[in-house]
Motif scaffolding. Structure first.
Motif, PDB file in Angstrom:
ATOM      1  N   SER A 254       0.857  -1.188   0.000  1.00 22.12           N
ATOM      2  CA  SER A 254       0.000   0.000   0.000  1.00 22.12           C
ATOM      3  C   SER A 254       0.893   1.238   0.000  1.00 22.12           C
ATOM      4  O   SER A 254       2.038   1.203   0.455  1.00 22.12           O
ATOM      5  CB  SER A 254      -0.917   0.005   1.219  1.00 22.12           C
ATOM      6  OG  SER A 254      -0.179   0.248   2.404  1.00 22.12           O
ATOM      7  N   SER A 255       0.374   2.340  -0.519  1.00 19.37           N
ATOM      8  CA  SER A 255       1.159   3.577  -0.563  1.00 19.37           C
ATOM      9  C   SER A 255       1.509   4.059   0.844  1.00 19.37           C
ATOM     10  O   SER A 255       2.577   4.652   1.054  1.00 19.37           O
ATOM     11  CB  SER A 255       0.381   4.651  -1.319  1.00 19.37           C
ATOM     12  OG  SER A 255      -0.912   4.845  -0.755  1.00 19.37           O
ATOM     13  N   ALA A 256       0.606   3.787   1.813  1.00 20.26           N
ATOM     14  CA  ALA A 256       0.889   4.197   3.198  1.00 20.26           C
ATOM     15  C   ALA A 256       2.094   3.438   3.750  1.00 20.26           C
ATOM     16  O   ALA A 256       2.987   4.028   4.366  1.00 20.26           O
ATOM     17  CB  ALA A 256      -0.338   3.958   4.068  1.00 20.26           C
TER      18      ALA A 256
ATOM     19  N   ASP B 166      -2.635   2.361  -4.186  1.00 21.94           N
ATOM     20  CA  ASP B 166      -2.958   3.664  -3.591  1.00 21.94           C
ATOM     21  C   ASP B 166      -4.004   3.477  -2.490  1.00 21.94           C
ATOM     22  O   ASP B 166      -5.180   3.256  -2.760  1.00 21.94           O
ATOM     23  CB  ASP B 166      -3.497   4.595  -4.680  1.00 21.94           C
ATOM     24  CG  ASP B 166      -3.666   6.026  -4.176  1.00 21.94           C
ATOM     25  OD1 ASP B 166      -3.099   6.346  -3.123  1.00 21.94           O
ATOM     26  OD2 ASP B 166      -4.390   6.812  -4.827  1.00 21.94           O
ATOM     27  N   SER B 167      -3.583   3.532  -1.249  1.00 22.57           N
ATOM     28  CA  SER B 167      -4.471   3.298  -0.120  1.00 22.57           C
ATOM     29  C   SER B 167      -3.902   3.942   1.131  1.00 22.57           C
ATOM     30  O   SER B 167      -2.685   4.006   1.321  1.00 22.57           O
ATOM     31  CB  SER B 167      -4.660   1.786   0.119  1.00 22.57           C
ATOM     32  OG  SER B 167      -5.412   1.543   1.290  1.00 22.57           O
ATOM     33  N   GLU B 168      -4.795   4.417   2.001  1.00 27.13           N
ATOM     34  CA  GLU B 168      -4.383   4.980   3.288  1.00 27.13           C
ATOM     35  C   GLU B 168      -4.140   3.897   4.328  1.00 27.13           C
ATOM     36  O   GLU B 168      -3.608   4.182   5.404  1.00 27.13           O
ATOM     37  CB  GLU B 168      -5.459   5.944   3.795  1.00 27.13           C
ATOM     38  CG  GLU B 168      -5.688   7.143   2.883  1.00 27.13           C
ATOM     39  CD  GLU B 168      -6.806   8.039   3.372  1.00 27.13           C
ATOM     40  OE1 GLU B 168      -7.454   7.659   4.370  1.00 27.13           O
ATOM     41  OE2 GLU B 168      -7.036   9.105   2.772  1.00 27.13           O
ATOM     42  N   GLU B 169      -4.560   2.664   4.039  1.00 27.24           N
ATOM     43  CA  GLU B 169      -4.358   1.555   4.964  1.00 27.24           C
ATOM     44  C   GLU B 169      -2.910   1.040   4.860  1.00 27.24           C
ATOM     45  O   GLU B 169      -2.310   1.066   3.792  1.00 27.24           O
ATOM     46  CB  GLU B 169      -5.328   0.415   4.660  1.00 27.24           C
ATOM     47  CG  GLU B 169      -6.786   0.831   4.631  1.00 27.24           C
ATOM     48  CD  GLU B 169      -7.267   1.328   5.971  1.00 27.24           C
ATOM     49  OE1 GLU B 169      -6.806   0.782   6.996  1.00 27.24           O
ATOM     50  OE2 GLU B 169      -8.087   2.259   5.997  1.00 27.24           O
TER      51      GLU B 169
END
Length: 346
Positions: free
Chosen positions: A130-132, A162-165
């Protein structure tokens, strides 16, 4: 004279506010439709959950089912997966380490993360970040080709989701002692029943999660906005037709015919558009319309699948669809409220 100017300014102000309200309502409706369409794309597959811990598959069972599927004339596109929390992931080149969630797969990763590099049961050298997590480990998103280490395994980063997780996804190996309790199956249009039966033949009697309910709810709410406007216009045409009919002049009779014609045109056009746009799911159509027991059985299956959807734990691959569904509800509710005020003002 001043009183007339004050009245005119008040009317213009009301008209400007009404125009602004209409524009905001239209914008809310457009955003609601956009979210509803994204919900529809997320629900283009069948989701399953294992029937309790005993129904879950270990790696050997999942791998055996995958190999059996590959021998079929028309193999299914599916992925068995589970989520492990609190896994330590490190980038040995930089000496950084982070606690992360891990999505352990056996099958095609694009059913969970469409549009990114595809992992399958044979790709055990790579992973998706994930991006995060990529930002925390490497300080940026451009990390393709770099290596990460998880539970003694070194994996190449094939793509960044692309993810905030904070998570990574990788294909399970023999050293992974995990139990696969979720599945996603790509469904060919018109073959929902065959796809469901085919998957259960491979992996057992897993419970179906009816994600399409979210699509039906969001699309139904989006239909409310044009539906309310359609009813309003028909009532307006009927009212104007009655008012013209009360007057005896010849020109008023012509006006009545015009309003009546507009009413019938709106009625026929709305019905035709409804028939064209509404699609009954193929598994909801019985072989014989006289088979009334079909609807009873279908209702029971639908209710059971909805219960599985509600009580199941929401995990990282479920989050995008749930966010889009919440967005569709919020924006369409705002559009319906704005339309009600707008039409009342008119």
């Amino acid at each position: 004279m001043k009183w007339i100017e004050v009245v005119d300014r008040k009317k213009w102000r009301e008209r400007c506010l009404l125009f602004l309200l209409g524009a905001v309502t239209l914008l809310c409706f457009a955003k609601g439709v956009r979210h509803a369409e994204l919900v529809k794309t997320h629900a283009s597959k069948l989701d399953f959950a294992a029937s309790g811990e005993q129904g879950a598959l270990d790696y050997a069972g999942a791998k055996s089912a995958w190999e059996e599927n590959q021998k079929r004339d028309h193999p299914l596109e599916y992925v068995n997966w589970t989520q492990a929390d609190g896994v330590q992931v490190s980038a040995s080149a930089l000496g950084t380490s982070e606690e992360s969630d891990a999505l352990i797969l056996c099958g095609r990763s694009d059913l969970l993360f469409p549009g990114y590099a595809v992992l399958d049961a044979e790709t055990q050298y790579g992973c998706l970040l994930s991006s995060a997590l990529s930002g925390k480990l490497f300080g940026g998103k451009d990390t393709r080709g770099l290596m990460v280490e998880i539970q003694g395994r070194k994996l190449e980063v094939l793509d960044v989701v692309d993810s905030e997780e904070v998570f990574l996804a990788y294909e399970a190996g023999e050293q992974d002692s995990c139990a696969f309790d979720r599945a996603a199956v790509n469904c060919v249009s018109g073959e929902i029943g065959k796809t469901e039966e085919g998957y259960r033949q491979l992996c057992g009697s897993w419970e179906r999660m009816e994600s399409r309910v979210l699509v039906w709810i969001s699309q139904g709410l989006c239909f409310l906005v044009p539906g309310i406007l359609w009813i309003f216009l028909m009532r307006y045409c009927a009212k104007m037709s009655r008012m013209a009919g009360r007057r005896a002049e010849r020109i008023d009779k012509i006006e009545k015919r015009i309003w009546r014609s507009l009413l019938y045109l709106l009625l026929a056009g709305g019905i035709l558009l409804l028939i064209k746009m509404v699609r009954i799911p193929e598994d909801m159509i019985p072989a014989k319309w006289s088979d009334f027991d079909f609807w009873t059985e279908y209702g029971k299956r639908l209710g059971a699948a909805c219960q599985v959807l509600i009580r199941s734990e929401k995990r990282i691959p479920d989050i995008p669809m749930m966010k889009e569904f919440a967005g569709a509800l919020q924006w369409t509710a705002a559009a319906v409220a704005g339309e009600e005020v707008f039409l009342r003002k008119i």
